[in-house]
Design a protein around this motif. Structure first.
Motif, PDB file in Angstrom:
ATOM      1  N   ARG A   2       0.826  -1.199   0.000  1.00 55.93           N
ATOM      2  CA  ARG A   2       0.000   0.000   0.000  1.00 55.93           C
ATOM      3  C   ARG A   2       0.868   1.261   0.000  1.00 55.93           C
ATOM      4  O   ARG A   2       0.551   2.237  -0.668  1.00 55.93           O
ATOM      5  CB  ARG A   2      -0.936  -0.024   1.205  1.00 55.93           C
ATOM      6  CG  ARG A   2      -1.897   1.163   1.244  1.00 55.93           C
ATOM      7  CD  ARG A   2      -2.821   1.059   2.420  1.00 55.93           C
ATOM      8  NE  ARG A   2      -3.688  -0.106   2.288  1.00 55.93           N
ATOM      9  CZ  ARG A   2      -4.528  -0.499   3.231  1.00 55.93           C
ATOM     10  NH1 ARG A   2      -4.592   0.160   4.370  1.00 55.93           N
ATOM     11  NH2 ARG A   2      -5.286  -1.558   3.046  1.00 55.93           N
ATOM     12  N   SER A   3       1.924   1.225   0.742  1.00 59.37           N
ATOM     13  CA  SER A   3       2.801   2.405   0.804  1.00 59.37           C
ATOM     14  C   SER A   3       3.497   2.656  -0.537  1.00 59.37           C
ATOM     15  O   SER A   3       3.719   3.807  -0.925  1.00 59.37           O
ATOM     16  CB  SER A   3       3.834   2.217   1.905  1.00 59.37           C
ATOM     17  OG  SER A   3       4.644   1.094   1.624  1.00 59.37           O
ATOM     18  N   ILE A   4       3.830   1.580  -1.266  1.00 59.72           N
ATOM     19  CA  ILE A   4       4.461   1.752  -2.574  1.00 59.72           C
ATOM     20  C   ILE A   4       3.506   2.407  -3.557  1.00 59.72           C
ATOM     21  O   ILE A   4       3.867   3.328  -4.309  1.00 59.72           O
ATOM     22  CB  ILE A   4       4.947   0.393  -3.112  1.00 59.72           C
ATOM     23  CG1 ILE A   4       6.049  -0.166  -2.216  1.00 59.72           C
ATOM     24  CG2 ILE A   4       5.449   0.520  -4.548  1.00 59.72           C
ATOM     25  CD1 ILE A   4       6.515  -1.550  -2.605  1.00 59.72           C
ATOM     26  N   SER A   6       0.997   4.301  -2.817  1.00 62.15           N
ATOM     27  CA  SER A   6       0.824   5.692  -2.388  1.00 62.15           C
ATOM     28  C   SER A   6       2.003   6.555  -2.864  1.00 62.15           C
ATOM     29  O   SER A   6       1.829   7.699  -3.299  1.00 62.15           O
ATOM     30  CB  SER A   6       0.699   5.736  -0.867  1.00 62.15           C
ATOM     31  OG  SER A   6       0.654   7.063  -0.426  1.00 62.15           O
ATOM     32  N   TYR A   7       3.176   5.987  -2.794  1.00 59.36           N
ATOM     33  CA  TYR A   7       4.374   6.723  -3.232  1.00 59.36           C
ATOM     34  C   TYR A   7       4.329   6.988  -4.732  1.00 59.36           C
ATOM     35  O   TYR A   7       4.644   8.088  -5.204  1.00 59.36           O
ATOM     36  CB  TYR A   7       5.607   5.901  -2.869  1.00 59.36           C
ATOM     37  CG  TYR A   7       6.903   6.610  -3.123  1.00 59.36           C
ATOM     38  CD1 TYR A   7       7.242   7.745  -2.400  1.00 59.36           C
ATOM     39  CD2 TYR A   7       7.780   6.147  -4.091  1.00 59.36           C
ATOM     40  CE1 TYR A   7       8.442   8.392  -2.635  1.00 59.36           C
ATOM     41  CE2 TYR A   7       8.971   6.796  -4.338  1.00 59.36           C
ATOM     42  CZ  TYR A   7       9.300   7.921  -3.607  1.00 59.36           C
ATOM     43  OH  TYR A   7      10.475   8.560  -3.853  1.00 59.36           O
ATOM     44  N   ILE A   8       3.890   5.975  -5.512  1.00 57.70           N
ATOM     45  CA  ILE A   8       3.806   6.142  -6.970  1.00 57.70           C
ATOM     46  C   ILE A   8       2.758   7.189  -7.332  1.00 57.70           C
ATOM     47  O   ILE A   8       2.972   8.035  -8.216  1.00 57.70           O
ATOM     48  CB  ILE A   8       3.489   4.786  -7.632  1.00 57.70           C
ATOM     49  CG1 ILE A   8       4.674   3.825  -7.439  1.00 57.70           C
ATOM     50  CG2 ILE A   8       3.170   4.967  -9.107  1.00 57.70           C
ATOM     51  CD1 ILE A   8       4.403   2.426  -7.946  1.00 57.70           C
ATOM     52  N   ARG A   9       1.618   7.164  -6.638  1.00 55.05           N
ATOM     53  CA  ARG A   9       0.576   8.179  -6.905  1.00 55.05           C
ATOM     54  C   ARG A   9       1.093   9.583  -6.603  1.00 55.05           C
ATOM     55  O   ARG A   9       0.806  10.540  -7.310  1.00 55.05           O
ATOM     56  CB  ARG A   9      -0.669   7.859  -6.070  1.00 55.05           C
ATOM     57  CG  ARG A   9      -1.564   6.775  -6.658  1.00 55.05           C
ATOM     58  CD  ARG A   9      -2.957   6.848  -6.053  1.00 55.05           C
ATOM     59  NE  ARG A   9      -2.914   6.543  -4.641  1.00 55.05           N
ATOM     60  CZ  ARG A   9      -3.044   5.319  -4.128  1.00 55.05           C
ATOM     61  NH1 ARG A   9      -3.219   4.282  -4.931  1.00 55.05           N
ATOM     62  NH2 ARG A   9      -3.008   5.136  -2.828  1.00 55.05           N
ATOM     63  N   HIS A  10       1.852   9.685  -5.535  1.00 56.37           N
ATOM     64  CA  HIS A  10       2.402  10.996  -5.172  1.00 56.37           C
ATOM     65  C   HIS A  10       3.358  11.511  -6.264  1.00 56.37           C
ATOM     66  O   HIS A  10       3.324  12.688  -6.635  1.00 56.37           O
ATOM     67  CB  HIS A  10       3.134  10.879  -3.833  1.00 56.37           C
ATOM     68  CG  HIS A  10       3.804  12.142  -3.423  1.00 56.37           C
ATOM     69  ND1 HIS A  10       3.104  13.232  -2.927  1.00 56.37           N
ATOM     70  CD2 HIS A  10       5.115  12.499  -3.448  1.00 56.37           C
ATOM     71  CE1 HIS A  10       3.954  14.202  -2.663  1.00 56.37           C
ATOM     72  NE2 HIS A  10       5.188  13.781  -2.957  1.00 56.37           N
ATOM     73  N   MET A  11       4.190  10.626  -6.793  1.00 53.38           N
ATOM     74  CA  MET A  11       5.151  11.025  -7.820  1.00 53.38           C
ATOM     75  C   MET A  11       4.489  11.299  -9.165  1.00 53.38           C
ATOM     76  O   MET A  11       5.054  11.997 -10.015  1.00 53.38           O
ATOM     77  CB  MET A  11       6.216   9.927  -7.996  1.00 53.38           C
ATOM     78  CG  MET A  11       7.127   9.764  -6.792  1.00 53.38           C
ATOM     79  SD  MET A  11       8.339   8.456  -7.042  1.00 53.38           S
ATOM     80  CE  MET A  11       9.221   9.078  -8.440  1.00 53.38           C
ATOM     81  N   TRP A  16       4.242  17.577  -8.790  1.00 47.00           N
ATOM     82  CA  TRP A  16       5.517  16.967  -8.399  1.00 47.00           C
ATOM     83  C   TRP A  16       6.434  16.824  -9.616  1.00 47.00           C
ATOM     84  O   TRP A  16       7.630  17.110  -9.544  1.00 47.00           O
ATOM     85  CB  TRP A  16       5.253  15.598  -7.774  1.00 47.00           C
ATOM     86  CG  TRP A  16       6.490  15.005  -7.148  1.00 47.00           C
ATOM     87  CD1 TRP A  16       6.904  15.133  -5.861  1.00 47.00           C
ATOM     88  CD2 TRP A  16       7.494  14.216  -7.809  1.00 47.00           C
ATOM     89  NE1 TRP A  16       8.084  14.488  -5.659  1.00 47.00           N
ATOM     90  CE2 TRP A  16       8.485  13.902  -6.845  1.00 47.00           C
ATOM     91  CE3 TRP A  16       7.655  13.753  -9.108  1.00 47.00           C
ATOM     92  CZ2 TRP A  16       9.605  13.131  -7.142  1.00 47.00           C
ATOM     93  CZ3 TRP A  16       8.785  12.991  -9.399  1.00 47.00           C
ATOM     94  CH2 TRP A  16       9.744  12.683  -8.428  1.00 47.00           C
TER      95      TRP A  16
END
Length: 203
Positions: A2-4, A6-11, A16
């Motif tokens: 889930r954290s990965i 979330s990180y991809i969506r953020h990037m 960004w």
């Protein structure tokens, strides 16, 4: 997992991506306190060698004789210079400049002066006189200086007096450190003391 995601969506956000690829840094500018490499001002060098003696970086500056008769000039070796500006401040003839050093000194009414301070450890000193005899200034003042460092003149920098090596004229020391090299017990130390002074109103 889930954290990965979330990180991809953020990037993947346009803000960004724009910031990452189109980021611009402010152009480099010289800070007001920054000192540049010393450079010649065109004034006559009197080859007093104070710039060489004050320089804390070995091999950064040397005063050489030019092809013209009686003309000397300091040469800065940029690979060794640390841009401290001490050579600029100590030069009595303003032969060197580095940014706003002279302007700042004139504004503050200050100037730099250095001298050498001789310290003798009375515990380890044997009073053998090796340092006194080896000192080139002592030899010039008193050519009859005895082998054990005794002298009849009080005009020498130092001499053995009542079994103890005693400093009489520290102000005559040129900082060559020959005395340090000759001392068998490493009891003598020559230190360079830099002192900022204020120009008196009377001068």
């Amino acid at each position: 997992m889930r954290s990965i995601l979330s990180y991809i969506r953020h990037m993947a956000r346009p803000e960004w991506v724009k910031t990452f690829f189109l980021a611009k840094t402010a152009p480099l500018s010289t800070p007001p306190h920054f000192r540049e490499f010393p450079h010649l001002t065109g004034k006559e060098c009197t080859h007093c060698f104070q710039c060489m003696m004050i320089c804390p970086a070995p091999g950064a500056i040397e005063v050489i004789r030019t092809d013209k008769p009686g003309e000397w000039k300091p040469v800065i070796h940029l690979g060794h210079c640390i841009r401290c500006g001490l050579c600029v401040e100590i030069c009595p003839e303003l032969v060197l400049d580095a940014g706003r050093v002279h302007m700042k000194n004139a504004q503050d009414g200050t100037y730099m002066q250095f001298q050498f301070h001789i310290t003798i450890n009375p515990v380890t000193c044997m009073g053998c006189g090796s340092c006194t005899v080896a000192c080139p200034v002592n030899k010039e003042i008193d050519p009859q200086l005895a082998a054990k460092g005794t002298s009849t003149s009080d005009e020498v920098i130092m001499r053995v007096y009542k079994g103890i090596n005693t400093v009489f004229h520290e102000d005559k020391c040129t900082g060559c450190k020959t005395c340090e090299e000759q001392c068998p017990t490493r009891s003598i130390l020559v230190a360079r003391v830099l002192e900022p002074l204020q120009i008196s109103e009377e001068t």
